[in-house]
Design an enzyme around this catalytic site. Structure first.
Site, PDB file in Angstrom:
ATOM      1  N   VAL A 131       0.868  -1.178   0.000  1.00  0.00           N
ATOM      2  CA  VAL A 131       0.000   0.000   0.000  1.00  0.00           C
ATOM      3  C   VAL A 131       0.899   1.220   0.000  1.00  0.00           C
ATOM      4  O   VAL A 131       1.895   1.267   0.737  1.00  0.00           O
ATOM      5  CB  VAL A 131      -0.920   0.013   1.239  1.00  0.00           C
ATOM      6  N   CYS A 132       0.553   2.190  -0.830  1.00  0.00           N
ATOM      7  CA  CYS A 132       1.264   3.473  -0.847  1.00  0.00           C
ATOM      8  C   CYS A 132       2.753   3.217  -1.102  1.00  0.00           C
ATOM      9  O   CYS A 132       3.112   2.390  -1.943  1.00  0.00           O
ATOM     10  CB  CYS A 132       0.970   4.197   0.470  1.00  0.00           C
ATOM     11  N   THR A 133       3.630   3.887  -0.359  1.00  0.00           N
ATOM     12  CA  THR A 133       5.069   3.741  -0.606  1.00  0.00           C
ATOM     13  C   THR A 133       5.655   2.459  -0.010  1.00  0.00           C
ATOM     14  O   THR A 133       6.878   2.270  -0.057  1.00  0.00           O
ATOM     15  CB  THR A 133       5.823   4.975  -0.080  1.00  0.00           C
TER      16      THR A 133
END
Lengths: 241, 241
Positions: free
Chosen positions: A103-105
């Protein structure tokens, strides 16, 4: 649908963005016949980037082979980009997991572990330009499936990603039931959840507080690419020797 | 826009649904010139309904007058419905707060504290029928504003509610910037986030695991209404004496 028990686990680390984890957790912890355990470099309290305290249930090495590995992101990802212990753990878990879900970075951590070579993947919009340095095919979609690797975009995209992972693991009906229990019929107040729809002055305002972080991420990401290139030419040298 | 510092706080309690808290936290902790503190009956670890461990920074009585009070829900709300200490704290904070914001069945706690009399409010779809017992005008909307009282529907509605609270407190531009940073452009995989859109067999499947809880909530809610009625007739008796 395969209904054997599922061992789900997440990597927690200092400086993560808590909802990258808590969003998918809310969905995945509701899956039938499953357990969810959090793992960290150290067991115990883990503070997110704003100071919210979560807890790693156990240290990395205590994890059995997980069926589903959740890797959240957040500014603290930076400190792990050269952390051999964490990166080796990600590689080892990814080798046997049925699903690796960033998720995300969190995607940058998978990249640093060498897990994104030739893989279609996404990440937070402000970090998407970094994915090609890891050999990934950067894909501007909210949730991207590529074989066993699932990546969600920034922050709240983890909820959408988790519901799709839930469907993959336990079928449409169970995923839909979870969505209804979570009353997930979102009504965002503004049409500015991506740079494509947000007014330019809002994009500028969002980039300002994360400018230094984005620059630092470019440095670590390029370092990875340089090392890969060097290793590649060493391999070539050896091959031609 | 009033830019004085904001003291934001949340009630945490055993058995809450973590994302009722972590969703709005993600938004509100990003507000400029603000602090966010968590308060519990006891300071320290607090386990959510699935076992996720959060932490109350301080006990209730250590809280200064808050500007924004966040009240999440979850099954653990049941144990607090007759807890005079918690209910008195909610009343006392609500009397001075600029904004009282309930998410999901956190609204039932506000109701038990007597804060919903004559107020338009919402809660999780499976608990909406309980609100009239507290004298509330049950409103089937995702986020409801009534004066200083804001209520969001079930679980994920807290994110939408928090972005609207952010706008109220710090203006549209800041709320939009936060929405973009959170990449909040949701893509729910199914159109079944409410009972109105979900197929009937999914509504049935969602109601099954929460049937006992919903029945127990009706008991505590009716007890509140009975006490109110008794107090009303005592007042009438005294008045007529």
């Amino acid at each position: 649908m395969d209904h054997r028990p599922l061992r789900i686990g997440a990597l927690l680390f200092e400086g993560l963005d808590q909802i990258d984890f808590t969003g998918p957790y809310e969905v995945l912890a509701k899956l039938s016949d499953s357990t969810f355990t959090t793992y960290g470099p150290v067991a115990g309290p883990v503070a997110d980037t704003t100071g919210l305290v979560l807890r790693a249930d156990a240290v990395l090495e205590e994890a059995p082979q997980l069926d589903v590995l959740l890797v959240p992101g957040g500014p603290g990802q930076q400190k792990l980009m050269d952390d051999d212990r964490v990166l080796a753990w990600l590689r080892s878990q990814a080798a046997g997991a049925g699903c690796v879900f960033s998720v995300c970075t969190g995607a940058l951590l998978l990249g640093a572990a060498g897990l994104l070579r030739g893989v279609r993947a996404t990440t937070h919009w402000a970090a998407l330009h970094l994915l090609p340095y890891f050999g990934a095919d950067a894909t501007d979609e909210r949730v991207v499936f590529d074989g066993r690797l699932v990546s969600a975009g920034g922050v709240t995209a983890g909820i959408d990603g988790a519901l799709r992972v839930a469907e993959l693991l336990r079928g449409t009906e169970e995923a839909q039931t979870i969505q209804l229990l979570l009353q997930y019929a979102p009504e965002p107040p503004f049409d500015c959840g991506t740079p494509a729809t947000a007014p330019q002055h809002i994009v500028d305002a969002a980039l300002r507080p994360i400018g230094d972080l984005t620059a630092a991420r470019l440095v670590t990401t390029r370092r990875f690419a340089d090392r890969e290139r060097a290793a590649g030419s060493r391999r070539t040298d050896t091959g031609s020797a």
